[in-house]
Design a protein around this motif. Structure first.
Motif, PDB file in Angstrom:
ATOM      1  N   LYS A  19      37.167  28.621  35.197  1.00  0.00           N
ATOM      2  CA  LYS A  19      36.988  29.003  36.594  1.00  0.00           C
ATOM      3  C   LYS A  19      37.507  30.428  36.766  1.00  0.00           C
ATOM      4  O   LYS A  19      38.207  30.958  35.897  1.00  0.00           O
ATOM      5  CB  LYS A  19      37.780  28.051  37.502  1.00  0.00           C
ATOM      6  CG  LYS A  19      37.451  26.582  37.321  1.00  0.00           C
ATOM      7  CD  LYS A  19      38.372  25.709  38.148  1.00  0.00           C
ATOM      8  CE  LYS A  19      39.780  25.869  37.720  1.00  0.00           C
ATOM      9  NZ  LYS A  19      40.568  24.787  37.315  1.00  0.00           N
ATOM     10  N   LEU A  20      37.195  31.015  37.890  1.00  0.00           N
ATOM     11  CA  LEU A  20      37.661  32.367  38.194  1.00  0.00           C
ATOM     12  C   LEU A  20      39.179  32.462  38.064  1.00  0.00           C
ATOM     13  O   LEU A  20      39.712  33.455  37.566  1.00  0.00           O
ATOM     14  CB  LEU A  20      37.207  32.768  39.597  1.00  0.00           C
ATOM     15  CG  LEU A  20      37.364  34.226  39.980  1.00  0.00           C
ATOM     16  CD1 LEU A  20      36.624  35.136  39.010  1.00  0.00           C
ATOM     17  CD2 LEU A  20      36.854  34.455  41.390  1.00  0.00           C
ATOM     18  N   SER A  21      39.879  31.417  38.459  1.00  0.00           N
ATOM     19  CA  SER A  21      41.345  31.425  38.382  1.00  0.00           C
ATOM     20  C   SER A  21      41.860  31.399  36.941  1.00  0.00           C
ATOM     21  O   SER A  21      43.051  31.609  36.712  1.00  0.00           O
ATOM     22  CB  SER A  21      41.922  30.239  39.167  1.00  0.00           C
ATOM     23  OG  SER A  21      41.445  29.020  38.640  1.00  0.00           O
ATOM     24  N   ALA A  44      36.578  40.527  29.641  1.00  0.00           N
ATOM     25  CA  ALA A  44      36.236  39.149  30.010  1.00  0.00           C
ATOM     26  C   ALA A  44      35.912  39.074  31.498  1.00  0.00           C
ATOM     27  O   ALA A  44      36.653  39.586  32.330  1.00  0.00           O
ATOM     28  CB  ALA A  44      37.398  38.216  29.678  1.00  0.00           C
ATOM     29  N   THR A  45      34.785  38.452  31.796  1.00  0.00           N
ATOM     30  CA  THR A  45      34.331  38.288  33.171  1.00  0.00           C
ATOM     31  C   THR A  45      33.511  37.006  33.261  1.00  0.00           C
ATOM     32  O   THR A  45      32.970  36.545  32.257  1.00  0.00           O
ATOM     33  CB  THR A  45      33.486  39.498  33.627  1.00  0.00           C
ATOM     34  OG1 THR A  45      33.042  39.282  34.959  1.00  0.00           O
ATOM     35  CG2 THR A  45      32.280  39.722  32.739  1.00  0.00           C
ATOM     36  N   LEU A  46      33.409  36.454  34.441  1.00  0.00           N
ATOM     37  CA  LEU A  46      32.537  35.304  34.647  1.00  0.00           C
ATOM     38  C   LEU A  46      31.206  35.724  35.283  1.00  0.00           C
ATOM     39  O   LEU A  46      30.348  34.900  35.533  1.00  0.00           O
ATOM     40  CB  LEU A  46      33.232  34.245  35.514  1.00  0.00           C
ATOM     41  CG  LEU A  46      34.461  33.602  34.881  1.00  0.00           C
ATOM     42  CD1 LEU A  46      35.033  32.523  35.794  1.00  0.00           C
ATOM     43  CD2 LEU A  46      34.143  33.017  33.514  1.00  0.00           C
ATOM     44  N   GLU A  47      31.051  37.015  35.498  1.00  0.00           N
ATOM     45  CA  GLU A  47      29.807  37.555  36.045  1.00  0.00           C
ATOM     46  C   GLU A  47      28.791  37.684  34.909  1.00  0.00           C
ATOM     47  O   GLU A  47      28.958  38.498  33.998  1.00  0.00           O
ATOM     48  CB  GLU A  47      30.077  38.927  36.668  1.00  0.00           C
ATOM     49  CG  GLU A  47      29.023  39.368  37.631  1.00  0.00           C
ATOM     50  CD  GLU A  47      29.461  40.614  38.380  1.00  0.00           C
ATOM     51  OE1 GLU A  47      28.723  41.606  38.322  1.00  0.00           O
ATOM     52  OE2 GLU A  47      30.544  40.580  38.986  1.00  0.00           O
ATOM     53  N   GLY A  65      33.734  32.565  25.061  1.00  0.00           N
ATOM     54  CA  GLY A  65      32.798  32.964  26.105  1.00  0.00           C
ATOM     55  C   GLY A  65      31.414  33.221  25.569  1.00  0.00           C
ATOM     56  O   GLY A  65      31.224  33.445  24.372  1.00  0.00           O
ATOM     57  N   LEU A  66      30.442  33.155  26.469  1.00  0.00           N
ATOM     58  CA  LEU A  66      29.068  33.534  26.177  1.00  0.00           C
ATOM     59  C   LEU A  66      28.624  34.537  27.226  1.00  0.00           C
ATOM     60  O   LEU A  66      28.686  34.258  28.428  1.00  0.00           O
ATOM     61  CB  LEU A  66      28.130  32.330  26.275  1.00  0.00           C
ATOM     62  CG  LEU A  66      27.850  31.495  25.050  1.00  0.00           C
ATOM     63  CD1 LEU A  66      26.845  30.392  25.385  1.00  0.00           C
ATOM     64  CD2 LEU A  66      27.357  32.309  23.889  1.00  0.00           C
TER      65      LEU A  66
END
Length: 164
Positions: A19-21, A44-47, A65-66
């Motif tokens: 999650k973002l957190s 590292a980003t979730l975008e 991550g992917l």
């Protein structure tokens, strides 16, 4: 801050989508695993990306991550705390990412790794040029970071043809 998981009991491993957190913890894991020495250099980003966390006995001990592209993705930030290695966390994280890439229809999966080839080869990865990764995923955050910081030409790239 990362706590050391209790490794004295039978390990309980949980793989979950980040999650973002979780981003600060992901950065902590990347630093602790030695994939970066500079927190500000971690992209590292979730975008446009999906990350998974491996919790060992309820405490984050690994991540992967992917970075998602069109028909291809870039596997990145495969990190397991040194004290938590050799417990199957890395393999579980990789299998999560491979499954996700397969389900989203990726034809190729790429990664950068100069020193961990023996870890990636059993998963079907073979060496390729960094130029191939750059061409396949030109807007991936790790590719853009490598180009802007000048490390991408020196890094060993790997490719797995999906479904092979």
């Amino acid at each position: 801050m990362i706590l050391a998981p209790d490794t004295s009991t039978t390990p309980h491993i949980t793989i979950r989508q980040a999650k973002l957190s979780d981003l600060d913890t992901i950065r902590d894991l990347i630093l602790a695993a030695g994939l970066s020495t500079e927190r500000s250099a971690i992209t590292a980003t979730l975008e446009g990306c999906t990350y998974w966390m491996a919790d060992l006995n309820g405490i984050p001990a690994g991540c992967i991550g992917l970075e998602l592209g069109q028909g291809a993705s870039l596997l990145r930030s495969a990190s397991v705390l040194p004290a938590s290695r050799r417990r199957g966390l890395g393999r579980a994280l990789v299998m999560s990412a491979l499954t996700y890439a397969t389900l989203r229809g990726d034809k190729q999966l790429y990664l950068f790794s100069s020193g961990a080839g023996p870890f990636w080869e059993p998963f079907g990865f073979v060496p390729v040029s960094s130029a191939e990764v750059s061409a396949a995923l030109p807007s991936a955050p790790q590719v853009l970071s490598g180009q802007s910081r000048g490390w991408i030409e020196r890094e060993q790239a790997w490719k797995r043809v999906m479904g092979a």
